[in-house]
Scaffold this active site. Structure first.
Site, PDB file in Angstrom:
ATOM      1  N   ARG A  47      11.555  -6.071   4.829  1.00 15.64           N
ATOM      2  CA  ARG A  47      11.270  -4.655   4.589  1.00 15.64           C
ATOM      3  C   ARG A  47      12.161  -3.758   5.437  1.00 15.64           C
ATOM      4  NH1 ARG A  47       5.232  -2.280   4.821  1.00 15.64           N
ATOM      5  NH2 ARG A  47       5.286  -2.645   7.048  1.00 15.64           N
TER       6      ARG A  47
ATOM      7  N   LYS B 177       0.831  -1.219   0.000  1.00 17.00           N
ATOM      8  CA  LYS B 177       0.000   0.000   0.000  1.00 17.00           C
ATOM      9  C   LYS B 177       0.859   1.261   0.000  1.00 17.00           C
ATOM     10  CE  LYS B 177      -2.280  -0.636   3.854  1.00 17.00           C
ATOM     11  NZ  LYS B 177      -1.681  -1.858   4.392  1.00 17.00           N
TER      12      LYS B 177
ATOM     13  N   ARG C  52      -9.709   1.481   9.144  1.00 22.53           N
ATOM     14  CA  ARG C  52      -9.445   0.092   9.530  1.00 22.53           C
ATOM     15  C   ARG C  52     -10.626  -0.495  10.291  1.00 22.53           C
ATOM     16  NH1 ARG C  52      -3.485   0.901   9.360  1.00 22.53           N
ATOM     17  NH2 ARG C  52      -2.380  -1.031   9.760  1.00 22.53           N
TER      18      ARG C  52
ATOM     19  N   ARG D 217      11.295  -1.754  11.059  1.00 21.99           N
ATOM     20  CA  ARG D 217      10.276  -1.285  12.002  1.00 21.99           C
ATOM     21  C   ARG D 217      10.090  -2.311  13.107  1.00 21.99           C
ATOM     22  NH1 ARG D 217       5.213   0.395   8.314  1.00 21.99           N
ATOM     23  NH2 ARG D 217       4.172  -0.576  10.075  1.00 21.99           N
TER      24      ARG D 217
ATOM     25  N   ARG E 143      -0.408  -8.311  13.909  1.00 17.86           N
ATOM     26  CA  ARG E 143      -0.949  -7.313  12.972  1.00 17.86           C
ATOM     27  C   ARG E 143      -1.836  -7.991  11.935  1.00 17.86           C
ATOM     28  NH1 ARG E 143       4.002  -4.616  10.542  1.00 17.86           N
ATOM     29  NH2 ARG E 143       2.607  -3.104   9.603  1.00 17.86           N
TER      30      ARG E 143
HETATM   31  P1  AMP Z   1       0.663   0.744   9.179  1.00 16.83           P
HETATM   32  O1  AMP Z   1       1.899   1.508   8.851  1.00 16.83           O
HETATM   33  O2  AMP Z   1      -0.537   1.182   8.383  1.00 16.83           O
HETATM   34  O3  AMP Z   1       0.865  -0.747   9.145  1.00 16.83           O
HETATM   35  O4  AMP Z   1       0.298   1.114  10.697  1.00 16.83           O
HETATM   36  C1  AMP Z   1       1.183   0.849  11.754  1.00 16.83           C
HETATM   37  C2  AMP Z   1       0.433   0.838  13.074  1.00 16.83           C
HETATM   38  O5  AMP Z   1      -0.177   2.125  13.303  1.00 16.83           O
HETATM   39  C3  AMP Z   1      -0.741  -0.140  13.133  1.00 16.83           C
HETATM   40  O6  AMP Z   1      -0.317  -1.455  13.482  1.00 16.83           O
HETATM   41  C4  AMP Z   1      -1.598   0.501  14.243  1.00 16.83           C
HETATM   42  O7  AMP Z   1      -1.037   0.281  15.526  1.00 16.83           O
HETATM   43  C5  AMP Z   1      -1.460   1.989  13.923  1.00 16.83           C
HETATM   44  N1  AMP Z   1      -2.481   2.444  12.952  1.00 16.83           N
HETATM   45  C6  AMP Z   1      -2.281   2.894  11.681  1.00 16.83           C
HETATM   46  N2  AMP Z   1      -3.435   3.232  11.085  1.00 16.83           N
HETATM   47  C7  AMP Z   1      -4.410   2.979  11.992  1.00 16.83           C
HETATM   48  C8  AMP Z   1      -5.835   3.092  11.976  1.00 16.83           C
HETATM   49  N3  AMP Z   1      -6.494   3.516  10.881  1.00 16.83           N
HETATM   50  N4  AMP Z   1      -6.514   2.746  13.099  1.00 16.83           N
HETATM   51  C9  AMP Z   1      -5.885   2.318  14.215  1.00 16.83           C
HETATM   52  N5  AMP Z   1      -4.542   2.157  14.294  1.00 16.83           N
HETATM   53  C10 AMP Z   1      -3.803   2.488  13.208  1.00 16.83           C
END
Ligand code: AMP
Length: 223
Positions: free
Chosen positions: A124, A13, A88, A157, A168
């Protein structure tokens, strides 16, 4: 137009979002990137989010909705935006419609096999300065450990480590079904196969975006 990029962690994404932003000028809004910035800057919001993020749990709807609201309020002259990692939950999807009622939307899911995902996430690397994404198999940096774009240091990360990845993915699968149904019922849902190269996947996404843009143009012309 509003594009919602949907897909599990590691589906590409972020990378596809960057390409869409470059090609169409839509503002990319990644809630993960915004949250990581807050954590890095040690803001009160970042302190609240940090523990949840490092365990692969979702941050509260209120926090992410506020971040998105601020971004959408500051689009400047962009023709639209694309959301990466938001919504989400169904609650977030409904809030988004409240925040911005009129804009036509499409939801594009990047569909990908679980084993490919695990492999990708473990390989990654992310730039600590600008957030650019690399992959030790598919998209290596020119110089090991250094970002091609800004020269920042690359790191893995915390939440890309194996134990957290599993959590996740569990959280993602739990939420996704409902969101997919929600958008399928609105007839805005599209799916692309995420297994090919970055360019292949991008071509498939472009097809859907162009088709939607043509439809919007047609609607305006005939209306
Ligand atoms: P991502 O980079 O999108 O994988 O997001 C990393 C982390 O940020 C996720 O595992 C959540 O802890 C938090 N996060 C990101 N976007 C959201 C969202 N829309 N709602 C809740 N937590 C989020």
């Amino acid at each position: 137009m509003r594009i919602i990029l949907f897909g599990p962690p590691g589906s590409g994404k972020g990378t596809q979002g960057d390409l869409i932003e470059k090609a169409y000028g839509f503002l990319k809004i990644s809630t993960g990137d915004l949250l990581r910035r807050e954590v890095k800057d040690k803001t009160p919001l970042g302190k609240k989010a940090q523990a949840l993020m490092s365990h692969g749990k979702l941050v509260s709807d209120e926090i992410v909705e506020e971040l998105v609201r601020q971004r959408i309020a500051n689009l400047d002259r962009r023709p639209g935006y694309l959301l990466d990692g938001f919504p989400r939950t169904i609650g977030q999807a409904k809030s988004l419609e409240e925040i911005d009622r009129e804009r036509p939307e499409i939801v594009i899911e990047i569909d990908i096999d679980l084993t490919v995902l695990m492999e990708r996430l473990q390989k990654r690397l992310t730039c600590s300065r600008c957030g650019a994404i690399y992959n030790l198999n598919l998209q290596k940096p020119r110089h090991e450990g250094t970002c091609d774009v800004c020269g920042g240091a690359l790191y893995q990360r915390e939440d890309d480590k194996p134990g957290v990845i599993a959590e996740r993915l569990r959280v993602y699968n739990q939420q996704t079904e409902k969101l997919r149904d929600y958008y399928q019922r609105k007839s805005v849902y599209r799916k692309v196969d995420g297994a090919g190269s970055v360019d292949d996947v991008f071509r498939k996404i472009v097809f859907f975006i162009n088709a939607e843009m043509a439809k919007q143009g047609q609607t305006r012309a005939s209306g």
